[in-house]
Design a protein around this motif. Structure first.
Motif, short mmCIF file in Angstrom:
data_model
loop_
_atom_site.label_atom_id
_atom_site.label_comp_id
_atom_site.label_asym_id
_atom_site.label_seq_id
_atom_site.Cartn_x
_atom_site.Cartn_y
_atom_site.Cartn_z
N TYR A 1 8.56 -27.65 27.31
CA TYR A 1 9.45 -28.54 28.56
C TYR A 1 7.24 -28.63 29.40
N LEU B 1 6.78 -30.43 31.80
CA LEU B 1 6.70 -31.64 33.17
C LEU B 1 6.60 -32.70 32.71
N PRO C 1 20.62 -23.91 38.63
CA PRO C 1 19.78 -23.32 38.20
C PRO C 1 19.56 -22.35 37.11
N MET C 2 20.78 -21.35 36.88
CA MET C 2 20.29 -20.48 36.50
C MET C 2 21.38 -21.05 35.09
N ALA D 1 8.97 -19.77 30.06
CA ALA D 1 8.99 -19.08 30.75
C ALA D 1 10.45 -19.80 31.50
N SER D 2 11.21 -20.18 31.51
CA SER D 2 12.56 -19.64 31.34
C SER D 2 13.31 -18.83 30.48
N MET E 1 7.65 -24.72 30.97
CA MET E 1 8.50 -24.27 31.42
C MET E 1 9.54 -23.76 30.58
N SER F 1 17.75 -22.85 33.54
CA SER F 1 17.08 -22.52 32.87
C SER F 1 17.67 -21.48 31.11
N LEU G 1 16.92 -25.09 29.49
CA LEU G 1 15.57 -24.64 29.52
C LEU G 1 14.54 -24.12 28.30
N ALA H 1 12.63 -15.86 31.49
CA ALA H 1 12.94 -15.27 32.86
C ALA H 1 14.48 -14.80 32.31
#
Lengths: 299, 274
Positions: free
Chosen positions: A38, A40, A26-27, A265-266, A262, A30, A33, A269
């Motif tokens: 994106y 969804l 996931p790291m 947001a990534s 997304m 992300s 991403l 993050a």
């Protein structure tokens, strides 16, 4: 491969799978991403560094960073000084009594954050809340903690200081490990209370102090539950608070799961990850010089 | 031990500050709505109106939420405890190539902020068709969790090696060593992991917000949030429902805390877990 070695991998296999599936994977995903758009529904579209450029110009990001940093700068020192005070009191009570008071100090930490947020919506209510009624006893006209943009953040800090249980327990455990002989020897040498605290207690518990600074900083930068419970999700409260309660992770959450941005947001993050990693690193560097380790302590 | 009244006054004041909000919450939840904010320093409900508890039971599926919270909490706590112990045994008992690197990865992820993996983790559950179910709330725990692996490994390192070797000589398999020797011996550490994960699961608001849409599947924190959104502000506030739901969300955990207090205190002091 020897059977023993094979079995060793069998035992650590769940961790390796989890590491790949829920941590490292996931790291990296992300990070990837964060260079796309994106939502969804359609597949991710490469966007270069557009998300990062957008962050730099997004006024909400500036507000969220400002709130989060201000909160952290207020919460961490206050929480640690107060928790140290509580731990010193526990240490002085000693024996069974210390256990009773430790329980009392820890109880708020067993209250789910949503319930804490809800409770403080009532306690901090500007017209009729208990806090302002208490201030009223002294003739102080308390502020509108939950609606006045200037007072929302101080109100959140106040709420956060009700939750000192873990920090207090960690510091109390450290205080109990300070050898009594040290203080006694210093007393015989004529050292006063303050001198003993400054020259013996503080250095002896500095590893624990350092540890609680780090975990409180990391947790503060990721503040979400209480604030979200109080000020978001409901149109009325959300409008009343404006952006004064907009914390970084709240904004990240909104971007990801309300607006389905997304990619953006990534990017948010990853910046958070880098900032936390950097702060932790700096704290280790600085802390390494300030912290006193007993021989063999550093394992 | 100490004679100064000032010290005891401070201690009493601190205790009141930490305890009284609970008292206020319970008292206010037992008063009619028009009295919610009146006489906040009177520590009993006057007038007494326990109807709010029946009313919140009517207004929202509180029982279902309570059951969901318990089931999700148990699933999360049992899976994380067993899987972490399994992995911890691997680190504590065996020497194998790559052990230090892999263990470093355990330590490394302890500081990894959860927010960083939020989006991709959602995408995984989305791809698996499991969003909208409770599975994402606990199934990640099947692979162990860094804090508990670390805690359990430290604990198992304290077990003298001959205990395991003796069993090996008697023909025990490695699984036997784990199941029959390591697990029973590690009981105090297992309980610490269990109660902490139960608490963490009971606290969690973000995952239910992300993964659950159907109110029938909500956990208590998510349900409480729904009640606040509906009844705290707006046209027809029903504070007594919000307060009663807050008590219902909090009370079971306080009971768990008193039952397992020793383990909570030990756990915080040794791992620094919040």
């Amino acid at each position: 491969m020897r059977s023993e070695t094979r079995w060793a991998y069998v035992f650590v296999l769940p961790w390796l799978i989890g590491l790949a599936l829920f941590q490292l994977g996931p790291m990296l995903a992300s990070l990837g991403l964060s260079f796309t758009e994106y939502d969804l529904i359609s597949s991710p579209e490469f966007a270069g560094t557009a998300n990062y450029a957008r962050m730099a110009q997004d006024p909400k990001v500036a507000v969220a960073i400002g709130n989060t940093v201000l909160y952290t700068a207020l919460h961490v020192p206050l929480a640690i000084v107060l928790a140290l005070g509580l731990a010193l009191m526990l240490n002085r009570v000693g024996g069974r009594g210390a256990g009773v008071f430790r329980t009392i100090f820890y109880l708020p930490s067993m209250t789910p954050y949503v319930a804490v947020g809800v409770l403080f919506l009532f306690l901090l209510n500007g017209q009729a809340g208990m806090v302002n009624q208490f201030l009223g006893l002294f003739g102080i006209d308390g502020p509108q903690w939950t609606t006045d943009p200037d007072w929302i953040l101080p109100g959140i800090v106040l709420m956060s200081l009700w939750n000192l249980g873990s920090t207090t327990i960690i510091l109390f455990a450290a205080l109990r490990n300070v050898p009594a002989e040290l203080a006694e020897a210093a007393m015989i040498d004529g050292a006063g209370t303050w001198a003993r605290f400054r020259r013996i207690t503080l250095p002896m518990i500095s590893p624990a102090l350092f540890f609680v600074v780090i975990i409180n900083t990391i947790a503060s930068l990721q503040m979400f539950d209480q604030v979200y419970a109080m000020f978001f999700g409901n149109q009325a409260t959300q409008q009343a608070s404006g952006d004064s309660a907009l914390f970084y992770v709240v904004y990240l959450f909104q971007q990801a799961f309300q607006f389905l941005h997304m990619g953006y947001a990534s990017a948010l993050a990853w910046v958070l990850f880098l900032v936390i990693a950097l702060i932790t690193l700096v704290q280790w560097k600085v802390g390494g010089r300030l912290v006193h380790y007993e021989a063999g302590d550093r394992a | 031990m100490t004679r100064r009244p000032f010290f005891w006054l401070m201690l009493a004041a601190a205790s009141v500050i930490f305890l009284y909000p609970f008292v206020w919450l319970v008292v206010a939840s037992l008063k009619p709505r028009s009295y919610t904010f009146s006489d906040p320093f009177v520590p009993w409900p006057d007038p007494f109106a326990p109807e709010s508890y029946a009313a919140v039971w009517e207004a929202a599926p509180m029982l279902a939420w309570l059951v969901n919270t318990v089931l999700v909490g148990l699933a999360a706590a049992v899976t994380v405890t067993l899987s972490s112990a399994f992995v911890a045994f691997g680190f504590a008992y065996f020497r194998f190539p790559g052990r230090n690197v892999i263990f470093a990865s355990v330590l490394g992820t302890m500081m990894l902020p959860a927010a960083v993996t939020l989006v991709p983790t959602y995408l995984i559950w989305h791809a698996a068709g499991l969003t909208g179910t409770q599975v994402p709330l606990w199934a990640g725990n099947l692979f162990g969790s860094a804090f508990y692996i670390f805690l359990l490994r430290q604990f198992l390192l304290g077990v003298p090696r001959y205990v395991f070797e003796a069993a090996r000589v008697d023909g025990a398999s490695y699984l036997d060593l784990f199941w029959r020797i390591a697990l029973p011996l590690a009981k105090p550490a297992l309980i610490i992991a269990f109660v902490f994960e139960l608490k963490a699961s009971w606290f969690d608001l973000m995952k239910p917000l992300i993964y659950l849409q159907d109110p029938a599947l909500f956990t208590l924190p998510r349900g409480l949030k729904a009640i606040v959104d509906q009844f705290y502000q707006g046209g027809d506030p029903k504070w007594e429902l919000v307060l009663a739901a807050s008590v219902i969300t909090t009370l079971p955990l306080i009971v768990v805390f008193f039952a397992g207090q020793r383990y909570f205190v030990q756990g915080v002091a040794t791992t620094g877990h919040r």
